[in-house]
Design an enzyme around this catalytic site. Structure first.
Site, PDB file in Angstrom:
ATOM      1  N   SER A 414      11.751  -4.054  27.696  1.00  0.00           N
ATOM      2  CA  SER A 414      11.374  -5.790  28.270  1.00  0.00           C
ATOM      3  C   SER A 414      10.137  -5.167  29.622  1.00  0.00           C
ATOM      4  CB  SER A 414      12.257  -6.685  29.127  1.00  0.00           C
ATOM      5  OG  SER A 414      12.665  -6.467  29.919  1.00  0.00           O
ATOM      6  N   HIS A 435       9.772  -6.279  21.536  1.00  0.00           N
ATOM      7  CA  HIS A 435       9.901  -7.155  22.838  1.00  0.00           C
ATOM      8  C   HIS A 435      10.221  -8.381  22.451  1.00  0.00           C
ATOM      9  CE1 HIS A 435       9.627  -8.733  26.756  1.00  0.00           C
ATOM     10  NE2 HIS A 435      10.948  -9.184  26.441  1.00  0.00           N
ATOM     11  N   GLU A 447       6.583  -9.651  21.519  1.00  0.00           N
ATOM     12  CA  GLU A 447       5.926  -8.983  22.229  1.00  0.00           C
ATOM     13  C   GLU A 447       5.718  -7.793  21.073  1.00  0.00           C
ATOM     14  OE1 GLU A 447       4.426  -9.506  26.876  1.00  0.00           O
ATOM     15  OE2 GLU A 447       6.482  -8.968  26.167  1.00  0.00           O
ATOM     16  N   ASN A 485       6.251 -10.609  31.474  1.00  0.00           N
ATOM     17  CA  ASN A 485       7.449 -10.322  32.467  1.00  0.00           C
ATOM     18  C   ASN A 485       6.309 -10.113  34.115  1.00  0.00           C
ATOM     19  OD1 ASN A 485       9.258 -11.378  31.466  1.00  0.00           O
ATOM     20  ND2 ASN A 485      10.209  -9.211  30.857  1.00  0.00           N
TER      21      ASN A 485
END
Length: 690
Positions: A414, A435, A447, A485
């Site tokens: 991540s 991800h 992702e 993130n």
């Protein structure tokens, strides 16, 4: 055969006028279709060789909805309502022949006909609520007259279609056929032409009568959508339209429907939802990778790690019939992971969403092993272990050794540097990031992270594979945290800063919840677990709120306490002790506390997200601004009726965003608020995020 428009032909078959629509891919109700239908109905009235009219569509579907590209510019005449009146008032019976899907304006067209017939595989629905709208062609007035008020409320507020069998049972469809639908519809129309007057849906109030005696049915509908559709306007507006169908004459109900439709159409929610409709379709298109690039076949998948994430990833494969091999290092961990997968499937079966046979089939597709060599024949291997670079590099070195040439090697990281992970192999062109978001078998976002050396065919395969496993993919370049993130870090950082400066942490959460997120930043920390980013050996409880909580063993929902305290149903309760920790840490840091209003809280949570999104675009990490919005709606709970952070910025006005960033930079003296040069340049040029 006579061509009425490029999209509609007119023929007479066995004494029946057949209006054949052909507007690929979904026979949308574009101008050419509407004009052709109107001309066809008018022509049939004068055609002595035709005793009835059938509407039939070429291709894989009946009319599957309006042409929503016309929403921005406004449709040309004839409008849909003119076509529907012509069908309904026709002196000769009109029959809609439905296959594939009759959705939105397509179903409204069918309901304006005197009769509807369908093949068994057809589906019918009014999904406009998913675009922030309501049916604008009489759908909310005719549907309850056919299926009853309760079912109509369910259909228009959920947008979910129903099967032909259910439609027939409810009275929406008059007959269901196997075989040649066109021939069956012509025969049906011939028989109908031999009768007397033909039924107009608008004249049938029989199924409305019960609702007039039970007005509480609408309160019940509102109660059902209160949680499911919190913040959305369209479900409530759809309910109001059904109320109008019950309480007003048909023509008055149509006027109310039209008024409410226009309010939604011109409002920000519908615009955001329509924007997002196109954004999620655009996200799979990668510039520079042409149609000539062949995808790699994926027939068997390996997953490393049988924990929560690895098990969820494996379920995605089994759900679409792909065999999966899960690798673990210890039998106990493997058994626990496989047991959790079975329990998840069995719980789904208890809710009626799977049969016992389907549970066994899916579990049978997932095999476990302790030997990484058992992945030798896999076409794709996804590593899903904890975030430790040394461990991941060791795994990829082993995968490089045991897997066949051409196997795609994917990491579920991540945040870690995919290029460094790829460097552990002799084939970095085969390495990509996939991800998944937890729970991986539920969350729609994937992702996809391309490394510096990832091959084009690997990227194309990954984007297509996402669709195959029913995910929405967005492509990211390599940077700490990738798109999602990386942006989240800045929001969470500011949330903590607000708490230290005096905003109550529950107030911060409520502001974001009221904006439309499922939870605020502190509730999100509690859900994920505060210990995830806690370094016990370098803990600083005097200057870090999260370190203090972790040292107390208060790590979030899993421990029953974090920022909040949780009961047995995990309902959060504000803790005075948490407020005291914020005050003590603020004092230790020399931070003065003050009252902070909701407007400032919202600004300070969202503006850093927009600013970081601009930096991501400037660096080429995201292909387009709308991809960032796709990541945030599907991965982080941004309310779809607000479109995503970059769409939200466009609607606020980039000049206003820039002004606010500069205000907070000046007020705080902190370069945290320094506007992205890309944002400055775009604003000065009068542009928008694209």
């Amino acid at each position: 055969m006579a061509a009425l428009t490029e999209m509609v032909d007119y023929t007479v078959e066995d004494g029946v006028a057949v209006l054949t629509l052909n507007n690929p891919p979904v026979n949308a109700l574009s101008h050419g279709v509407r004009l052709g239908l109107l001309k066809g109905v008018e022509k049939a009235q004068e055609d002595e060789s035709a005793s009835a009219i059938v509407i039939y569509c070429e291709g894989s579907t009946f009319i599957a909805g309006a042409d929503i590209t016309e929403f921005a510019t406004g449709p040309k005449d004839p409008q849909l309502d003119e076509v529907l009146v012509a069908l309904e008032d026709s002196g000769k019976p009109t029959v809609a022949a439905i296959h594939g899907t009759a959705l939105g304006g397509g179903l409204e067209t069918a309901m304006a006909c005197h009769y509807r017939v369908a093949v068994a595989s057809a589906k019918c629905g009014l999904p406009e609520v998913n675009l922030g709208l309501l049916p604008g062609g009489g759908g909310t007035q005719r549907l309850p007259r056919l299926v009853g008020v309760e079912k109509a409320l369910e259909m228009v507020t959920s947008g979910q279609p129903i099967s032909a069998a259910e439609a027939h049972q409810l009275g929406l469809v008059d007959d269901v056929f196997d075989g040649d639908l066109r021939a069956a519809a012509v025969t049906y129309a011939k028989i109908a032409a031999q009768g007397g007057e033909h039924p107009r849906v608008r004249d049938n109030d029989e199924k409305l009568l019960a609702a007039r005696e039970m007005p509480q049915i609408f309160d019940m509908a509102r109660g059902m959508i209160a949680k499911r559709a919190r913040g959305f306007l369209a479900p409530e507006y759809n309910i109001r339209c059904i109320e109008a169908a019950v309480n007003l004459p048909f023509d008055e109900g149509l006027k109310e429907e039209r008024k409410l439709f226009m309010e939604l159409l011109m409002g920000p929610q519908a615009q955001a939802q329509q924007y997002f409709f196109f954004a999620q379709r655009q996200s799979s298109k990668i510039p520079g990778i042409g149609k000539d690039v062949a995808e790699r076949p994926i027939n068997k998948v390996g997953v490393i790690g049988a924990g929560l994430m690895g098990g969820g990833i494996a379920m995605n494969m089994a759900n679409v019939g792909i065999p999966v091999t899960i690798v673990e290092t210890k039998q106990e961990a493997l058994d626990r992971g496989l047991g959790a997968i079975r329990k998840n499937y069995e719980n789904t079966a208890k809710k009626g969403r799977l049969s016992a046979e389907q549970v066994e089939t899916r579990c049978g597709l997932i095999q476990g092993t302790l030997a990484i060599e058992d992945l030798a024949d896999c076409d794709l291997v996804i590593e899903a272990v904890f975030e430790n670079m040394a461990v991941k590099k060791e795994i990829f070195a082993n995968l490089d050794r045991v897997t066949k040439p051409g196997t795609i090697l994917a990491s579920n990281t991540s945040a870690l540097d995919l290029n460094e992970i790829a460097s552990a192999t002799n084939r970095p062109e085969d390495v990509i990031g996939l991800h998944f978001f937890s729970p991986a078998n539920v969350m729609k976002l994937l992702e996809v992270v391309r490394g510096d050396k990832t091959a084009d065919d690997v990227i194309k395969t990954a984007m297509a594979f996402a669709k195959r496993i029913k995910k929405v993919a967005a492509l990211s370049g390599v940077c700490p945290g990738f798109i999602g993130n990386r942006i989240l870090y800045f929001r969470q950082h500011q949330a903590m800063t607000l708490g230290l400066e005096g905003a109550h942490y529950a107030q911060v959460d409520k502001v974001l919840y009221d904006f439309g997120f499922p939870m605020g930043p502190f509730a999100m920390w509690d859900l994920a677990g505060l210990e995830l980013n806690w370094d016990k050996n370098n803990s600083k409880p005097d200057t870090s709120v999260t370190d203090r909580l972790c040292e107390n063993g208060e790590i979030g929902q899993k421990s029953g306490r974090g920022f909040y305290e949780y009961d047995e149903k995990r309902k959060p309760v504000v803790r005075d002790s948490t407020t005291e920790i914020f005050s003590e840490v603020a004092a230790n840091l020399g931070v003065s506390q003050r009252d902070i209003n909701d407007e400032e809280i919202l600004d300070r949570l969202l503006l850093p997200m927009i600013n970081e999104g601009a930096k991501i675009l400037d660096e080429g990490i995201a292909v387009r601004a709308s991809d960032i919005d796709v990541v945030y709606v599907y991965g982080y709970g941004w309310p779809v009726y607000r479109g995503g952070p970059m769409h939200y910025a466009n609607k606020l006005g980039l000049d206003k965003v820039l002004e606010k960033l500069r205000h907070y930079q000046k007020q705080s003296g902190d370069d945290f608020w320094a506007p992205s040069p890309y944002l400055v340049k775009l604003t000065e040029a009068g542009g928008q995020f694209q």
